[in-house]
Design an enzyme around this catalytic site. Structure first.
Site, PDB file in Angstrom:
ATOM      1  N   MET A   1      -0.882   6.252   4.645  1.00 16.68           N
ATOM      2  CA  MET A   1      -2.073   6.549   3.705  1.00 16.68           C
ATOM      3  C   MET A   1      -1.757   7.273   2.430  1.00 16.68           C
ATOM      4  O   MET A   1      -1.474   8.549   2.467  1.00 16.68           O
ATOM      5  CB  MET A   1      -2.850   7.292   4.780  1.00 16.68           C
ATOM      6  CG  MET A   1      -3.643   6.452   5.996  1.00 16.68           C
ATOM      7  SD  MET A   1      -4.628   7.546   7.052  1.00 16.68           S
ATOM      8  CE  MET A   1      -3.475   8.448   7.972  1.00 16.68           C
TER       9      MET A   1
ATOM     10  N   CYS B   1      -2.033  -3.602   1.323  1.00 14.92           N
ATOM     11  CA  CYS B   1      -2.973  -2.736   0.513  1.00 14.92           C
ATOM     12  C   CYS B   1      -3.711  -3.644  -0.722  1.00 14.92           C
ATOM     13  O   CYS B   1      -3.153  -4.352  -1.328  1.00 14.92           O
ATOM     14  CB  CYS B   1      -1.880  -1.805  -0.220  1.00 14.92           C
ATOM     15  SG  CYS B   1      -3.183  -0.697  -1.326  1.00 14.92           S
TER      16      CYS B   1
ATOM     17  N   LYS C   1       3.791  -4.652   7.070  1.00 16.86           N
ATOM     18  CA  LYS C   1       2.380  -4.276   7.531  1.00 16.86           C
ATOM     19  C   LYS C   1       1.589  -5.296   6.526  1.00 16.86           C
ATOM     20  O   LYS C   1       1.750  -5.429   5.597  1.00 16.86           O
ATOM     21  CB  LYS C   1       2.163  -2.960   7.376  1.00 16.86           C
ATOM     22  CG  LYS C   1       0.872  -2.400   7.872  1.00 16.86           C
ATOM     23  CD  LYS C   1       0.607  -0.974   7.557  1.00 16.86           C
ATOM     24  CE  LYS C   1      -0.910  -0.569   8.171  1.00 16.86           C
ATOM     25  NZ  LYS C   1      -1.953  -1.074   7.471  1.00 16.86           N
TER      26      LYS C   1
ATOM     27  N   ASN D   1      -3.655  -2.267  13.990  1.00 18.26           N
ATOM     28  CA  ASN D   1      -4.100  -1.361  13.199  1.00 18.26           C
ATOM     29  C   ASN D   1      -5.625  -1.733  12.890  1.00 18.26           C
ATOM     30  O   ASN D   1      -5.980  -2.899  12.768  1.00 18.26           O
ATOM     31  CB  ASN D   1      -3.114  -1.161  12.096  1.00 18.26           C
ATOM     32  CG  ASN D   1      -3.715  -0.175  11.020  1.00 18.26           C
ATOM     33  OD1 ASN D   1      -3.754  -0.584   9.821  1.00 18.26           O
ATOM     34  ND2 ASN D   1      -4.117   0.957  11.344  1.00 18.26           N
TER      35      ASN D   1
ATOM     36  N   GLY E   1      -4.987   5.461  11.920  1.00 17.76           N
ATOM     37  CA  GLY E   1      -5.009   6.134  10.436  1.00 17.76           C
ATOM     38  C   GLY E   1      -5.825   7.430  10.357  1.00 17.76           C
ATOM     39  O   GLY E   1      -5.378   8.371  10.693  1.00 17.76           O
ATOM     40  N   ARG E   2      -7.221   6.919   9.939  1.00 16.29           N
ATOM     41  CA  ARG E   2      -7.899   8.003   9.429  1.00 16.29           C
ATOM     42  C   ARG E   2      -8.173   9.065  10.626  1.00 16.29           C
ATOM     43  O   ARG E   2      -8.372  10.081  10.604  1.00 16.29           O
ATOM     44  CB  ARG E   2      -9.082   7.664   8.842  1.00 16.29           C
ATOM     45  CG  ARG E   2      -9.143   7.033   7.384  1.00 16.29           C
ATOM     46  CD  ARG E   2     -10.116   6.013   7.034  1.00 16.29           C
ATOM     47  NE  ARG E   2     -10.175   5.044   7.737  1.00 16.29           N
ATOM     48  CZ  ARG E   2     -11.325   4.028   7.790  1.00 16.29           C
ATOM     49  NH1 ARG E   2     -12.591   4.265   7.179  1.00 16.29           N
ATOM     50  NH2 ARG E   2     -11.366   3.076   8.493  1.00 16.29           N
TER      51      ARG E   2
END
Length: 338
Positions: free
Chosen positions: A20, A102, A141, A213, A236-237
């Protein structure tokens, strides 16, 4: 150079913390490693051009205590990615990951990130070059697709190319990325999740190690995906904002091991020597404590903990006494609640 750990990154990838930007720096990873011995940690994305052309090798710096740890590279030029991969391998990373997920404008302009979902053959060339250049495992990814692509068509074709190039492990963010019209933040939240497609890819490509994910908010959710046949889950978050909930129980829930720490308070205490060393090197308290704001999330005193650190950690001379003051907010609230 950091000596590579004997830990198997593929085994650690049963649970991983997503790369991240602006969050998973070396201070964040050090905290996370104290809370879980087993979870695979990722760096922020580091661009191959910055390493190869920009003399930015310092971006690869990490503490040996972080193992098992993976570096995520961004780029689209095979020879450049190969050279960046050699640099990362020399630094001692346990895995080298290629970013094909991304969606930011800056990444698109460099022709890497999610836009590479439209150029699978180039991704294959990159993966093959990265594998040939050095001995560390190379992973990818990706998203399930971008823009008007049909994920059920493009994702299996993409995974076939990665496999044929020598890739054996992928992490799939179970959302499309919209390269136009959505911000990076919106791309993490707006496109609908399609978990079933990721599970279908594992069934179609049993030889691949597939991690899922996107939107996974707890260890219970992660374990559900593992129990349904996936090889790994990437959080993640939720891991960043509520690290105590996710990481302190990760070793027990995912691997059946005893957790290294028992509480957020203990995490604060064991971080103190690291923080002291950072301050002695001329660093600022805020550079470390900004990653600790969520330690007491959901507990009495959490707001006071965040307020004290947010207001004071960036002030000149701020040190461990501020950490103790912030911890006093939690301890005081706990006594009041008792």
């Amino acid at each position: 150079m950091n000596g590579r750990n004997d830990s198997n990154a593929a085994s650690a990838a049963r649970l991983s913390i997503a790369p991240m930007m602006d969050w998973t720096d070396r201070h964040c990873r050090y905290l996370h490693r104290l809370m879980s011995r087993r979870t695979l940690l990722y760096t922020e994305m580091v661009t191959a051009p910055a390493l190869v052309r920009g003399d930015a090798r310092h971006l690869l710096r990490f503490d040996a205590a972080e193992h098992p740890v993976a570096v995520q590279l961004g780029g689209s030029e095979p020879a450049e990615l190969a050279q960046a991969s050699r640099m990362a391998a020399d630094e001692g990373y346990d895995e080298i990951n290629l970013n094909v997920g991304c969606p930011s404008d800056r990444v698109q302009s460099g022709c890497f990130g999610a836009v590479l979902m439209e150029r699978p053959e180039l991704v294959g060339d990159c993966v093959a070059a990265m594998i040939a250049a050095q001995p560390v495992e190379v992973t990818v990814k990706c998203r399930i697709g971008v823009d008007d692509q049909v994920p059920e068509e493009v994702l299996p074709a993409f995974l076939s190319v990665v496999r044929d190039a020598g890739g054996r492990r992928v992490a799939i963010h179970a959302r499309k990325a919209w390269l136009q019209g959505l911000s990076p933040k919106e791309n993490r939240e707006v496109p609908p999740l399609n978990y079933e497609l990721v599970h279908a890819m594992k069934r179609e490509f049993p030889e691949l190690h597939v991690s899922i994910n996107g939107g996974i908010g707890s260890l219970v959710e992660a374990k559900t995906h593992l129990d349904q046949g996936l090889d790994g889950a990437m959080i993640g978050r939720a891991a960043y904002h509520t690290p105590t909930d996710v990481l302190l129980e990760a070793d027990r829930v995912i691997w059946g091991d005893m957790p290294p720490l028992t509480s957020a308070e203990e995490a604060v205490e064991v971080m103190k020597p690291y923080i002291s060393a950072h301050l002695a090197e001329g660093g600022r308290l805020q550079q470390v404590t900004r990653h600790m704001l969520g330690l007491f999330s959901g507990r009495p005193g959490a707001r006071g903990w965040r307020r004290v650190l947010s207001e004071g950690a960036n002030r000149p001379g701020a040190g461990l006494e501020l950490l103790d003051t912030a911890l006093g907010q939690v301890e005081g609230a706990s006594r009041s609640a008792a």
